[in-house]
Design a protein around this motif. Structure first.
Motif, short mmCIF file in Angstrom:
data_model
loop_
_atom_site.label_atom_id
_atom_site.label_comp_id
_atom_site.label_asym_id
_atom_site.label_seq_id
_atom_site.Cartn_x
_atom_site.Cartn_y
_atom_site.Cartn_z
N LEU A 16 0.95 -1.24 0.05
CA LEU A 16 0.06 -0.08 0.01
C LEU A 16 0.82 1.21 -0.09
CD1 LEU A 16 -2.82 -1.07 2.57
CD2 LEU A 16 -3.08 -0.79 0.05
N LEU A 17 2.15 1.01 0.69
CA LEU A 17 2.99 2.53 0.60
C LEU A 17 3.91 2.34 -0.42
CD1 LEU A 17 4.01 2.19 4.47
CD2 LEU A 17 2.52 3.89 3.18
N ALA A 18 3.98 1.39 -1.41
CA ALA A 18 4.86 1.17 -2.49
C ALA A 18 4.68 2.63 -3.64
CB ALA A 18 4.61 0.15 -3.21
N PRO A 19 3.47 3.03 -3.92
CA PRO A 19 3.23 4.06 -4.77
C PRO A 19 3.68 5.60 -4.09
CG PRO A 19 1.37 2.86 -4.54
CD PRO A 19 2.08 2.37 -3.51
N LEU A 20 4.08 5.55 -2.80
CA LEU A 20 4.48 6.64 -2.38
C LEU A 20 6.22 6.80 -2.09
CD1 LEU A 20 2.04 7.34 0.78
CD2 LEU A 20 2.05 8.35 -1.54
N ALA A 21 6.72 5.84 -2.82
CA ALA A 21 8.16 5.46 -2.70
C ALA A 21 9.13 6.83 -2.90
CB ALA A 21 8.65 4.49 -3.86
N GLY A 22 8.54 7.81 -3.81
CA GLY A 22 9.48 8.83 -3.97
C GLY A 22 8.96 9.98 -3.30
N ALA A 23 7.99 10.15 -2.51
CA ALA A 23 7.37 11.02 -1.54
C ALA A 23 8.35 11.32 -0.59
CB ALA A 23 5.88 10.66 -1.30
#
Length: 395
Positions: A16-23
Motif C-alpha cells: 500500500l505504501l509502494a506508490p509513495l516511494a518517491g514522496a
C-alpha cells in the motif's frame, strides 16, 4: 511459506505504501500511521461487535438459556440491530446540563481507549506505533479515563451521575496503583519500557516445552493475578462494577446518556478491556510467542489473539459467576491487600534476578510471595470483624 504467512499483513502494508516511494518522508509516515489507525479500528470494532454477542450467548449457556438467537444465523447479526437501534434513538440532554462537557465526555473516554491499543505488539513486526516508552504511554493515556468519567458525572448535573462518577474515580485510582506497580517488576527485569523488547525477553524454552514467560515465575504469576484483578476494576467489570450499580445509583455516570453517546461509553468499556488484556498478554504471557517451540509454524498474530480471547473468556466467566461486591469491600481489598502484594512482587522479582534467574531464585521468590501472602491473610482476617449472622423473624 511460514514466514510469508506470518508477515502477510506487514507485506500488505508495504504494498500500500509502494506508490509513495518517491514522496517526502513525512508523507510516508502520515500514510503509514493512517493505515495503522484504520487497521486497528477495523479489527477492534469488529471484535467489539463479536464479543458483545458472544458474551450474551456464553452467559446464556452458563445460565441455562439461549441468549440472542433471532437476528441473523445463530443471532450473529444482533450487534448490527443494536447499532441501528442506538443510532436512531433520540439523544436526550438534561436542560441544566453543561452541554459541551456532556458531549465531550464519551468522545474522550473512547479516544483514550483506542489510543492505548496503538503500542501493543500484535505479532512479529506488528506493533502499530513502536515507541521507546510504550508502557509509559499506555498508562499516561489510560489515566485520562478518570477525567472523562468525571466530566460525564459533572456535565450531567445529576446527583446519581455525580455520585456514580465519584465512586468510579475512587475505585479506578485505588486500583491504578497496584496495576502500575505490578508492571514494574517486568520493566525492571527486562530493563526497558518498550513492549517489543518485553516480548523478546520472554523468548526461549526449557526442554522445548516450558516457555520463558514471566507468568511461570512465582513473582510473575502473582503480579499477573494482581494485574488481571486490577484490570477488572479499571474496566468496571463484575464483580467490581459498582459505579453502574443499577440497584443503588441507576447507571452511575452514564445515567443521563442515551442513544449513540451511551453506546460510545459501552464501546469504550470493551475497548479498554481489550487494551488491558492485550497489555497483560504482552507483559506476562509472552505476547505473540507460542507456548511450545514446536508450534512456531503458526503465525505469531494467531497466538496473540488466542491468548487475548482466553483472557476475554475469563472476564465473561467471572461476570457469570460472581455477584457484585460492596464498594467498601472493594476499597479495603485495594489498599490492604492488593497494594502490599504489588510491592512484594517487586522484591520477589529482585530476589529472582540477583539469584541468577535459576531454580534457587524461583524458590526464593516463591518464599517471599508466600510469607507476605500468609501474613496479610492473618492480618486481614474478616472473620474477626464480622460475627455470625443470625436471622430473627416476627412470631
Amino acid at each position: 511459506m511460514i514466514d510469508s504467512l506470518d508477515q502477510i499483513f506487514v507485506r500488505v502494508k508495504q504494498l500500500l505504501l509502494a506508490p509513495l516511494a518517491g514522496a517526502p518522508d513525512w508523507v510516508v509516515q502520515i500514510a503509514s500511521s493512517l493505515i495503522n489507525i484504520f487497521a486497528l479500528l477495523g479489527v477492534f470494532l469488529t471484535l467489539f461487535a463479536l464479543i458483545s454477542v458472544l458474551e450474551r450467548k456464553i452467559l446464556g449457556r452458563m445460565q441455562n438459556r439461549y441468549g440472542p438467537n433471532r437476528v441473523g444465523p445463530f443471532g450473529l447479526f444482533q450487534p448490527v440491530a443494536d447499532g441501528i437501534k442506538m443510532l436512531i434513538k433520540e439523544d436526550i440532554v438534561p436542560v441544566r446540563a453543561d452541554k459541551i462537557v456532556h458531549f465531550l465526555a464519551p468522545i474522550l473516554i473512547a479516544a483514550t481507549a483506542i489510543l492505548a491499543l496503538g503500542v501493543i505488539p500484535y505479532g512479529r513486526n506488528m506493533t502499530p506505533f513502536a515507541i521507546d516508552g510504550g508502557i509509559l504511554f499506555f498508562f499516561a493515556v489510560g489515566s485520562t479515563t478518570e477525567l472523562a468519567v468525571f466530566m460525564a458525572g459533572w456535565g450531567s448535573n445529576n446527583k446519581f451521575s455525580m455520585l456514580g462518577a465519584m465512586r468510579a474515580i475512587a475505585q479506578m485510582i485505588s486500583y491504578e496503583l497496584p496495576l502500575i506497580i505490578t508492571v514494574l517488576p517486568v520493566v525492571m527485569v527486562v530493563g526497558s519500557l518498550t513492549p517489543d523488547r518485553i516480548v523478546a525477553a520472554q523468548d526461549g524454552y526449557t526442554f522445548g516445552v516450558v516457555p520463558h514467560w514471566f507468568v511461570v515465575t512465582p513473582w510473575g504469576a502473582a503480579a499477573f493475578i494482581l494485574f488481571f484483578v486490577s484490570g477488572l476494576v479499571e474496566s468496571n467489570r463484575t464483580p467490581f462494577d459498582v459505579p453502574e450499580g443499577e440497584s443503588e445509583i441507576v447507571a452511575g455516570h452514564m445515567t443521563e446518556y442515551s442513544g449513540f453517546k451511551y453506546a460510545t461509553f459501552f464501546m469504550a468499556e470493551y475497548i479498554g478491556m481489550f487494551a488491558i488484556s492485550g497489555l497483560g498478554v504482552t507483559l506476562f504471557l509472552g505476547g505473540w510467542q507460542p507456548p511450545i517451540a514446536a508450534l512456531r509454524f503458526i503465525p505469531s498474530y494467531v497466538w496473540f489473539f488466542a491468548k487475548l480471547g482466553g483472557l476475554l473468556f475469563v472476564y465473561i466467566w467471572i461476570r457469570g459467576t460472581l455477584p457484585r461486591a460492596r464498594v467498601d469491600q472493594i476499597m479495603n481489598f485495594a489498599w490492604k491487600f492488593m497494594l502490599p502484594m504489588a510491592f512484594t512482587c517487586i522484591v520477589a522479582a529482585a530476589v529472582w534476578h540477583y539469584e541468577g534467574r535459576g531454580l534457587a531464585g524461583w524458590f526464593s521468590s516463591l518464599a517471599v510471595i508466600a510469607v507476605v501472602y500468609i501474613a496479610l491473610s492473618r492480618l486481614i482476617d474478616t472473620r474477626k470483624k464480622f460475627a455470625t449472622r443470625t436471622y430473627r423473624f416476627a412470631e
